[in-house]
Design an enzyme around this catalytic site. Structure first.
Site, short mmCIF file in Angstrom:
data_model
loop_
_atom_site.label_atom_id
_atom_site.label_comp_id
_atom_site.label_asym_id
_atom_site.label_seq_id
_atom_site.Cartn_x
_atom_site.Cartn_y
_atom_site.Cartn_z
CB SER A 1 -0.92 0.00 1.22
OG SER A 1 -1.78 1.11 1.19
CB CYS B 1 -3.33 2.82 -8.04
SG CYS B 1 -2.54 2.73 -6.41
#
Length: 296
Positions: free
Chosen positions: A71, A131
């Site tokens: 992340s 993303c």
């Protein structure tokens, strides 16, 4: 037996079909002392945005069974800093440079590409529409926004435009067809899979942002299926991405429709994996008496 590993992708001649995956290889030049970068088919850079981004809070990476969750949150130095230093170093390597970009809206993407248009050494633009680490809706789940970004970027870009798609959609082949019809010259399939892991020692999520993108060998069968389905619908070339660790994995992706592949998690294990994968792929072609990679 001499093997021709070269392939053509959206008008770009690659000496072999193995590219780096965005976000797993830095900006590309940082490992020049570790591996012969000239041996790569090409480099897809870390995603850049119009302005600098700080990214997500730490920890940002967690190992899980057969893969990892990240992340990062598109941390990057911004396009102006990118062209001042990383791009200058990339130009000296001598392989195709595909610059990955992202933006929150059409204007930010267009403004980023306008700056990149000044550098003829760039081979293509990859638009990161997928993303999963921004705590927002994945762009290619917003079809009007995705179409608008591709259309407007394609209108002003001096380079081929590749759409990087998410597998987190109901029908990735339909999304790919929409991207092609809006002007995309190629498709990258697919990005990571939204996931989560919990540390039973601390009783807390392993990532600071709680959720992140899953990559590694565990996702390969799903991504191979994505490429296969896209190949049935589109005419533009496809970059296969997800869980590539060997030359056999490259061949598998190419057999279902990829013209090239991008290697991600393997590079995080060791940048030398890229060279190993290229060498294994060449040896496989020799063993199967195939003298050109593009025949797959």
């Amino acid at each position: 037996m001499k093997v021709d590993l070269s392939v053509n992708f959206a008008g770009i001649k690659l000496k072999n079909p193995v590219l780096t995956a965005s976000g797993t290889f830095g900006y590309g030049y940082e490992v020049a002392d570790l591996i012969p970068l000239k041996k790569l088919g090409g480099i897809i850079t870390k995603t850049i945005t119009l302005k600098e981004r700080a990214g997500n809070c730490s920890p940002r990476i967690a190992e899980v069974e057969s893969g990892l969750i990240n992340s990062i949150g598109l941390q990057n130095i911004g396009v102006r800093a990118f062209v001042d230093e990383p791009l200058e170093k990339l130009k000296k390597i001598g392989v195709p440079i595909i610059v990955s970009i992202a933006g929150e809206d059409i204007k930010s993407c267009v403004d980023t590409v306008k700056i990149l248009n000044n550098f003829k050494e760039i081979s293509a633009i990859e638009i990161n529409l997928s993303c999963p680490n921004l705590n927002k809706k994945v762009v290619c789940n917003d079809i009007p926004l995705m179409k608008g970004i591709i259309k407007q970027v394609k209108k002003i870009s001096k380079f081929p435009v590749i759409a990087k798609l998410s597998p987190l959609v109901s029908d990735i082949s339909a999304i790919a067809l929409a991207a092609q019809n809006c002007g995309a010259d190629g498709i990258n399939a697919a990005n990571t899979y939204l996931s989560m892991a919990v540390d039973i020692k601390t009783f807390k999520p392993k990532l600071g942002a709680i959720k992140g993108g899953l990559s590694g060998t565990c996702i390969k069968p799903i991504s191979v299926r994505c490429v296969y389905e896209i190949y049935q619908k589109v005419r533009v070339p496809i970059v296969g991405c997800g869980g590539i660790m060997s030359g056999a994995d490259v061949m598998e992706y190419m057999l279902v429709g990829s013209s090239a592949v991008s290697v991600g998690s393997a590079s995080l294990l060791s940048p030398k994996h890229l060279i190993k994968i290229i060498d294994e792929f060449e040896q496989l072609l020799i063993e199967k008496n195939i003298n050109k990679a593009k025949k797959l």
